[in-house]
Design an enzyme around this catalytic site. Structure first.
Site, PDB file in Angstrom:
ATOM      1  N   ASP A 228      14.754  -1.338   0.485  1.00 33.80           N
ATOM      2  CA  ASP A 228      15.517  -1.361   1.779  1.00 33.80           C
ATOM      3  C   ASP A 228      16.385  -2.385   1.629  1.00 33.80           C
ATOM      4  O   ASP A 228      17.673  -2.306   0.924  1.00 33.80           O
ATOM      5  CB  ASP A 228      14.224  -1.720   2.861  1.00 33.80           C
ATOM      6  CG  ASP A 228      14.925  -1.566   4.311  1.00 33.80           C
ATOM      7  OD1 ASP A 228      16.033  -0.963   4.375  1.00 33.80           O
ATOM      8  OD2 ASP A 228      14.380  -2.408   5.063  1.00 33.80           O
TER       9      ASP A 228
ATOM     10  N   ARG B 290       0.232   6.638   7.641  1.00 34.31           N
ATOM     11  CA  ARG B 290       0.478   6.808   6.088  1.00 34.31           C
ATOM     12  C   ARG B 290      -0.058   8.016   5.610  1.00 34.31           C
ATOM     13  O   ARG B 290       0.467   8.847   4.517  1.00 34.31           O
ATOM     14  CB  ARG B 290      -0.523   5.650   5.503  1.00 34.31           C
ATOM     15  CG  ARG B 290      -0.179   4.439   5.534  1.00 34.31           C
ATOM     16  CD  ARG B 290      -0.841   3.461   4.434  1.00 34.31           C
ATOM     17  NE  ARG B 290      -0.791   1.978   4.773  1.00 34.31           N
ATOM     18  CZ  ARG B 290       0.203   1.222   4.675  1.00 34.31           C
ATOM     19  NH1 ARG B 290       1.197   1.840   4.053  1.00 34.31           N
ATOM     20  NH2 ARG B 290       0.058  -0.105   4.876  1.00 34.31           N
TER      21      ARG B 290
ATOM     22  N   GLU C  54       7.590   1.630  -6.247  1.00 33.20           N
ATOM     23  CA  GLU C  54       7.749   1.192  -4.803  1.00 33.20           C
ATOM     24  C   GLU C  54       7.963   2.515  -4.252  1.00 33.20           C
ATOM     25  O   GLU C  54       8.372   3.541  -4.538  1.00 33.20           O
ATOM     26  CB  GLU C  54       9.134   0.380  -4.960  1.00 33.20           C
ATOM     27  CG  GLU C  54       8.772  -0.932  -4.762  1.00 33.20           C
ATOM     28  CD  GLU C  54       8.357  -1.568  -3.497  1.00 33.20           C
ATOM     29  OE1 GLU C  54       7.750  -0.697  -2.620  1.00 33.20           O
ATOM     30  OE2 GLU C  54       8.540  -2.484  -2.966  1.00 33.20           O
TER      31      GLU C  54
ATOM     32  N   LYS D 196       0.955  -1.132   0.101  1.00 32.61           N
ATOM     33  CA  LYS D 196      -0.065   0.167   0.150  1.00 32.61           C
ATOM     34  C   LYS D 196       0.870   1.399  -0.003  1.00 32.61           C
ATOM     35  O   LYS D 196       0.212   2.475  -0.457  1.00 32.61           O
ATOM     36  CB  LYS D 196      -0.975   0.017   1.221  1.00 32.61           C
ATOM     37  CG  LYS D 196      -1.815  -1.350   1.302  1.00 32.61           C
ATOM     38  CD  LYS D 196      -2.427  -1.325   2.665  1.00 32.61           C
ATOM     39  CE  LYS D 196      -3.233  -2.603   2.938  1.00 32.61           C
ATOM     40  NZ  LYS D 196      -3.764  -2.680   4.314  1.00 32.61           N
TER      41      LYS D 196
HETATM   42  P1  5GP Z   1      12.785  -4.408   1.305  1.00 34.52           P
HETATM   43  O1  5GP Z   1      11.998  -5.932   0.587  1.00 34.52           O
HETATM   44  O2  5GP Z   1      13.408  -3.838   0.280  1.00 34.52           O
HETATM   45  O3  5GP Z   1      13.477  -4.595   2.463  1.00 34.52           O
HETATM   46  O4  5GP Z   1      11.549  -3.648   1.789  1.00 34.52           O
HETATM   47  C1  5GP Z   1      10.596  -3.107   0.985  1.00 34.52           C
HETATM   48  C2  5GP Z   1       9.434  -2.792   1.540  1.00 34.52           C
HETATM   49  O5  5GP Z   1       9.614  -2.875   3.144  1.00 34.52           O
HETATM   50  C3  5GP Z   1       9.004  -1.255   1.196  1.00 34.52           C
HETATM   51  O6  5GP Z   1       8.152  -1.522   0.088  1.00 34.52           O
HETATM   52  C4  5GP Z   1       8.150  -0.810   2.651  1.00 34.52           C
HETATM   53  O7  5GP Z   1       6.742  -1.266   2.606  1.00 34.52           O
HETATM   54  C5  5GP Z   1       8.900  -1.554   3.706  1.00 34.52           C
HETATM   55  N1  5GP Z   1       9.850  -0.456   4.254  1.00 34.52           N
HETATM   56  C6  5GP Z   1      11.445  -0.517   4.107  1.00 34.52           C
HETATM   57  N2  5GP Z   1      11.854   0.323   4.828  1.00 34.52           N
HETATM   58  C7  5GP Z   1      10.875   1.028   5.439  1.00 34.52           C
HETATM   59  C8  5GP Z   1      10.774   2.140   6.340  1.00 34.52           C
HETATM   60  O8  5GP Z   1      11.755   2.725   6.599  1.00 34.52           O
HETATM   61  N3  5GP Z   1       9.585   2.614   6.370  1.00 34.52           N
HETATM   62  C9  5GP Z   1       8.449   1.807   6.314  1.00 34.52           C
HETATM   63  N4  5GP Z   1       7.316   2.549   6.437  1.00 34.52           N
HETATM   64  N5  5GP Z   1       8.339   0.838   5.220  1.00 34.52           N
HETATM   65  C10 5GP Z   1       9.623   0.399   4.973  1.00 34.52           C
END
Ligand code: 5GP
Length: 181
Positions: free
Chosen positions: A105, A167, A101, A45
């Site tokens: 992260d 959000r 996206e 979302k």
């Molecule tokens: P990844 O798979 O790259 O570790 O994470 C991607 C998803 O993790 C993002 O689409 C997001 O939903 C969530 N995410 C990663 N870091 C953050 C952050 O600092 N804040 C929030 N709210 N969501 C995060």
């Protein structure tokens, strides 16, 4: 002022800064995809607001679809296991796909989505993210359009949540430490 702003320790990116950069990104994407059949894939979302603002700066007849994945639950750290909760509905075969996206992260989510979508034989797949946290990357993943780089801290607002909340904050913010613990 939004009442939830009381929980905010720091505003990292305010509304004007976000709007300016997103307009630039939209202009760049417009240039890159002239005469191409482009579908924007909003990753639910968190990228809801970003996609909606970005799309209005893309001066092309794009279509829009949604995909939802999950790996976080109620934590601020990824579980490392990505699941698709809602799949795309549009045909993507032979079309140009731009995955939109909120934040990259570890890269695990985006890498998983790219792999899953490649099986459907799109003409191309690129990625656009509002925020990029390169310090936390666990897997190499192509980020073609990145709005802002952020340090290793958990951010909320402008679509990004903490346990489903925050959000609707208009800016990208860091919450007060006691709220994360
Ligand atoms: P990844 O798979 O790259 O570790 O994470 C991607 C998803 O993790 C993002 O689409 C997001 O939903 C969530 N995410 C990663 N870091 C953050 C952050 O600092 N804040 C929030 N709210 N969501 C995060």
């Amino acid at each position: 002022m939004n009442d939830l702003m009381r929980d905010v320790k720091e505003v990292l990116l305010d509304e004007e800064t976000l709007a300016r950069r997103i307009a630039e990104m939209g202009q760049q994407i417009t240039k890159d995809y002239v005469n191409r059949d482009l579908v924007l894939l909003c990753v639910l979302k968190g990228s809801l607001f970003f996609t909606s603002d970005l799309m209005r700066h893309i001066d092309l007849p794009v279509t829009l679809d949604f995909i939802a994945s999950s790996s976080y639950g109620e934590s601020t750290r990824t579980s490392g296991v990505v699941r698709i909760l809602k799949d795309v509905e549009e045909r993507v075969e032979d079309r140009h796909v731009l995955i939109v996206e909120d934040i990259v992260d570890t890269g695990l989510t985006l890498s998983y989505l790219i792999r899953a979508l490649k099986l459907r034989k799109p003409a191309s797949i690129r990625t656009a993210t509002l925020l990029d946290k390169p310090a936390r990357r666990r897997i190499e993943v192509p980020v073609d359009y990145a709005g802002f780089k952020v340090d290793d801290q958990f951010v909320v607002g402008y679509g990004l949540d903490f346990a489903g909340r925050y959000r609707m904050l208009p800016a990208v913010c860091v919450l007060k430490d006691e709220l994360y613990s």
